[in-house]
Scaffold this active site. Structure first.
Site, PDB file in Angstrom:
ATOM      1  N   GLU A  84      19.446 -47.172 -29.900  1.00 23.97           N
ATOM      2  CA  GLU A  84      19.146 -48.519 -29.408  1.00 23.97           C
ATOM      3  C   GLU A  84      19.839 -48.697 -28.075  1.00 23.97           C
ATOM      4  OE1 GLU A  84      19.692 -50.662 -33.022  1.00 23.97           O
ATOM      5  OE2 GLU A  84      21.860 -50.729 -32.819  1.00 23.97           O
ATOM      6  N   GLU A 111      31.728 -53.647 -27.783  1.00 27.42           N
ATOM      7  CA  GLU A 111      31.243 -54.679 -28.684  1.00 27.42           C
ATOM      8  C   GLU A 111      31.756 -54.454 -30.101  1.00 27.42           C
ATOM      9  OE1 GLU A 111      26.828 -55.741 -28.934  1.00 27.42           O
ATOM     10  OE2 GLU A 111      27.103 -54.297 -30.554  1.00 27.42           O
ATOM     11  N   ASP A 122      30.661 -59.264 -22.065  1.00 27.55           N
ATOM     12  CA  ASP A 122      30.419 -59.934 -23.331  1.00 27.55           C
ATOM     13  C   ASP A 122      31.453 -59.536 -24.376  1.00 27.55           C
ATOM     14  OD1 ASP A 122      28.726 -61.337 -25.340  1.00 27.55           O
ATOM     15  OD2 ASP A 122      28.411 -59.326 -26.090  1.00 27.55           O
ATOM     16  N   THR A 134      31.209 -48.693  -1.375  1.00 27.61           N
ATOM     17  CA  THR A 134      30.107 -48.467  -0.443  1.00 27.61           C
ATOM     18  C   THR A 134      28.805 -48.883  -1.094  1.00 27.61           C
ATOM     19  OG1 THR A 134      31.278 -46.608   0.562  1.00 27.61           O
ATOM     20  CG2 THR A 134      28.912 -46.745   0.964  1.00 27.61           C
TER      21      THR A 134
END
Length: 958
Positions: A365, A376, A548, A429
């Protein structure tokens, strides 16, 4: 698809005065990669790529012999001729020279009969290419993961091994770093008879006839001190006056019947039946625990299952009140399943646990293998342990989870060694992003202005280090790919990365790469020249942060601080709370444009100026921030970037509230608290701006259109001068199609509303909850939104007079039973209901949690899911639509196990280990035209989300 790779080393012959003379030996070498890219009834397409591994070739003639009567019918990038079975291709005028390390590729269409074997006799300029050594492949067949043995143990060892260009010299079997057996001929096998008691990680290492080595994935086994009784789970709760069960078995089947007795220490209010079990096999038997219905104080007891000559096993049982909700007990039961070593959610590294992305390995996934893990997952691991601390007052597991996060997924000084060379006035850069992968490698352009980094100096002043305190997003927990740490090939876990090439790159099109690229794997420049184009390349390290996840860590720290304070235990975790504030301080890099350019009205790379001070801050949670540098500490350099694209699902106003308003979580930097104060307001404005007329939240905003500061379509709405993007960052699949991003983001908004009564949050939730409830059905076969379809756009943001977004609409296209998202959704509803008193929201949240309890199994809570997208395992690049793994023309490289990376490569061909996965046959059947495969996955984040949703209900409603 077939491949052959060849090479040569020879002496060149030259003429001196008409007399042949052998020159001094030259290091002449070539590699030819042959790929069948397409095949039909009587024809096929193929490419042959020459890589010059020797001196400069000034004019070349590639030859080969077809083994099955194939004929070239059309060729390109060379002058083709064929005599009988022999094909000759000479260079075109424009590609006469191949520099050392350079490549040239020819392509052709051909005719064939029933067979189409590849050529085996490639030569360049008449000199045979004999083949570089390709590493062998190896898979452990014994012992099985999770096996249990008793002393004196004989652990069977077995492996399969192949070598595509030679033979297998030997297979060594290791327990950790200890060599325990060697076999020099197939079938490769052995036994380990000296294993001590304890947990062991077994691997097989294959060595080929030319010295290349490959190590298998590990198998974890347990050796017990002697015959043993087993009991699961090891902890159990039972309501007062009710019953619960645990299972007892023997570690190994007995040669004669064995009697196991169940003894008790602790309160007599807890009893078991039966108290004696007879085993003639290792099959499990059930024991029932009964709590006395006497209304007394809550009791505890430990039940020990023992047998003569066997190591006993214990189960700790704790009474809970008869009035305890189903959800409180459900949390404790779910927690016990997740933490049970037999469940397989974690790998144990010296007492510290690292969560896998999923128990199952065949999983694609966002991670491309189930035994990778993400930042996470670590954030959810902390949440799980914080909730356990709230229930029990025991904060040791929370502290251990933090220690694991800090050791394994926050890069240490040795992993980011040249940050002291970072120049904040020149952060990085510029390199443009591209909407299609065939636009890569992206050309670095030092002429495009970039801004200055305004927070580097104050972070160093606050924390006394140049290093970044943030999580890298992806770990290969078992070192499945074999990159190891900085190319050592063996260290686990290892930092890896995948996504690198713009909005069209789905997981199915990624090319795995090490986060520390020492050029040991991949091509001549490692993997770097797949992504950026430069004059030369240096060995380097690089990490990508998923904001997150770090923001969720801060959110969890806030919850833990509140819960531990209420218990009088906050001193136990004060160190971790302080580190969460530090992580939040560094998380501010997610608030800045990618190249620290000024925010607003950027429509070209050159005209969008570099920012000064905080003019490059959008104050939102963007998709990532990243940092890297050279591995050479004596001539080092380093860089840092933010990101101009922000997705609604990544916003965390609760974390912003914690870092700006809670004293224990105040950042130490000079401007950190103020930045988070601004961010809290900006995030709430963004959510209001993105709310559709229906209630769902639209995608997000970008300061860099299509990742290269392009000009958006006329009329594109703006938010503080940044442009609306319906699906920020990635398009395959569209990033705001997934309902999960709605509930992940709004859970935090709902928690903020519950804790603070924020009126802006309530206004958003009032509308969103009404929309979501209208698209939800409850019961055992619950249905929640899955895929969303969007039309229209929001009104341009006016902070003093926001528009109604009448033309921005959303439709629920599909529904499903995603258990993790159902739990996230329930959290939104329960937080909202606890503050607003919304009865339907509370009832629906509870109904979803009740429905989850009906989908329990031995590992947790899960429902079957079909994976039609697994038809993409064998996709190759399609130039007409830009889909499929893209490899630039002429680029070739190797994965550590020898899988080739070249044009025509597929997701599977670069990850051949999936063919050895126990669940692979049903995927292969699907690829062969069979049914869509169905899997029941146990994702760690989802199981933890479910557990903490149960815990939330008990916190809010008793």
């Amino acid at each position: 698809m077939t491949r052959r790779t060849t090479a040569l080393t020879a002496a060149a012959v030259m003429m001196i005065g008409g007399v042949p003379a052998v020159a001094a030996p030259l290091a002449v070498a070539c590699t030819v990669t042959y790929e069948v890219t397409n095949e039909w009834n009587n024809g096929f397409g193929a490419t042959a790529t020459i890589r010059n591994d020797g001196d400069v070739l000034n004019g070349w003639n590639l030859t080969w012999t077809f083994p099955d009567g194939q004929k070239v019918t059309q060729g390109w990038n060379g002058n083709f001729s064929q005599t009988g079975a022999v094909v000759s291709v000479t260079n075109p005028d424009w590609a006469r020279t191949i520099q050392t390390g350079g490549t040239a590729q020819v392509g052709f269409n051909g005719s064939k009969g029933s067979a189409n074997r590849p050529p085996t006799d490639f030569a360049v300029n008449g000199v045979a290419c004999t083949g570089p050594n390709q590493p062998p492949s190896v898979a452990l067949t014994a012992p099985a993961t999770g096996g249990t043995y008793t002393l004196p143990a004989t652990i069977p060892l077995g492996a399969t091994a192949q070598d595509s260009d030679g033979t297998i010299a030997k297979v060594d079997f290791y327990a950790g770093d200890q060599l325990i057996a060697t076999d020099t001929s197939a079938p490769f096998s052995g036994s380990w008879t000296t294993a001590p008691a304890g947990d062991h990680s077994i691997t097989a290492r294959a060595t080929d006839n030319r010295g290349a080595v490959t190590t298998s994935a590990p198998a974890g086994v347990k050796v017990l001190a002697g015959p043993a009784v087993l009991a699961t789970p090891s902890t159990l709760t039972v309501r007062q006056g009710q019953t619960a069960t645990f299972e007892v078995s023997l570690a190994t089947a007995p040669s004669q019947p064995v009697t196991v007795t169940i003894g008790r220490s602790g309160s007599a209010d807890l009893t078991v039946t039966p108290t004696s079990l007879t085993f003639s096999s290792a099959a499990k038997q059930t024991v029932t625990v009964t709590s006395a219905n006497n209304g007394g104080d809550l009791a505890t007891a430990t039940f020990t299952a023992s047998a003569t000559g066997h190591t006993p096993a214990s189960v700790a049982v704790r009474e809970i009140s008869a009035s305890t909700s189903d959800f409180s007990k459900a949390f404790l039961d779910q927690y016990a399943k997740i933490k049970d070593p037999a469940s397989g959610y974690f790998r144990n590294f010296g007492g510290l646990l690292v969560p896998y992305h999923s128990v199952e390995t065949l999983m694609v996934e966002a991670p491309d293998h189930g035994h990778q893990t993400t930042s996470e997952a670590f954030s959810y691991y902390l949440w799980l342990e914080a909730s356990y601390g709230r229930h029990t007052g025991d904060w040791a597991p929370f502290k251990s989870a933090w220690a694991s996060m800090e050791k394994f997924i926050i890069p240490a000084k040795a992993d980011q060694p040249t940050n002291d060379k970072y120049n904040a006035s020149k952060p990085a850069t510029y390199a443009p992003e591209h909407p299609r992968m065939d636009g890569y490698p992206a050309v670095l352009d030092a002429n495009v202005p970039v801004g200055s980094d305004p927070i580097a100096a104050e972070l160093k002043s606050a924390y006394g280090t140049d290093d970044i305190y943030g999580m890298h997003w992806l770990l290969d927990v078992d070192n499945t790919y074999g990159f190891g740490r900085c190319g050592d090939g063996t260290t686990a876990p290892s930092y890896i990365n995948t996504y690198q090439r713009g909005s069209s790159e789905s997981v199915w099109e990624t090319i795995p790469q090490p986060s520390c690229d020492t050029f040991k794997h991949g091509g001549p420049n490692g993997f770097l020249d797949l992504f950026t184009k430069d004059a030369s390349y240096a060995k380097q390290w690089k990490y990508t942060n998923a904001p997150d996840a770090d923001a969720r860590v801060v959110q969890v720290a806030l919850l833990a601080q509140q819960w531990a304070t209420a218990q009088g235990n906050v001193g136990q975790i004060s160190s971790e709370i302080g580190k969460a504030a530090k992580m939040g301080d560094y998380l501010r890099y997610a608030m800045f444009d990618k190249y620290f350019k000024r925010i607003g009205n950027c429509t070209s790379p050159s005209s969008c100026p570099g920012g000064t001070g905080k003019s490059s801050a959008h104050y939102l949670m963007s998709w990532y921030y990243a940092w890297g540098g050279a591995t050479d500490t004596s001539a080092g350099w380093a860089w840092r970037i933010g990101d101009g694209a922000s997705h609604q699902g990544y916003q965390n106003p609760l974390a912003a509230y914690a870092l700006s308003n809670v004293p224990a979580l105040k950042p130490l930097s000079a401007s950190g608290q103020q930045d988070w104060t601004t961010s809290l307001n900006r995030q709430m404005e963004l959510l209001q701006w993105l709310q559709s007329a229906d209630g769902g939240l639209a995608g997000g905003v970008t300061n860099s259109w299509e990742g290269h500061y392009g000009t958006p379509p006329a009329g594109t709405p703006t938010f503080y001068g940044m442009y609306y993007d319906a699906h920020p960052v990635w398009r395959d699949p569209p990033s705001n199609r997934w309902f999960g991003f709605q509930v992940w983001g709004l859970e935090r908004t709902a928690a903020l509303y519950r804790m603070t009564g924020d009126a802006r949050a309530k206004k958003i939730l009032d509308k969103w909850v009404t929309w979501a409830l209208a698209n939800t059905t409850t019961g055992t076969n619950f249905q929640i939104p899955a895929d969303l379809e969007w039309t229209g756009a929001p009104d341009t943001w006016n902070a003093t007079n926001p528009g109604a977004n009448a033309n921005l609409r959303v439709r629920v296209a599909t529904k499903n039973q995603d258990v993790g998202i159902a739990a996230s959704y329930a959290k939104v509803l329960l937080n909202y209901a606890a503050k607003s008193g919304h009865a339907q929201a509370k009832a629906t949240g509870e109904a979803l949690l009740t429905a989850l309890l009906s989908h329990q199994d031995n590992l947790g809570i899960a429902t079957p899911e079909t994976r039609a997208d697994y038809n993409r395992f064998d996709d190759v690049y399609n130039a007409s639509n830009g889909e499929g793994p893209y490899v630039p023309p002429g680029w070739t490289g190797r994965m550590p196990n020898g899988d080739q990376i070249a044009q025509g490569a597929s997701f599977l061909s670069m990850r051949s280990m999936f063919r050895n996965d126990p669940q692979w046959p049903k995927v292969q059947s699907y690829l062969n035209g069979g049914p869509v495969p169905t899997f029941t996955y146990h994702r760690f984040w989802a199981q933890a989300e479910i557990a903490t949703a149960f815990s939330l209900h008990t916190e809010l409603f008793g």
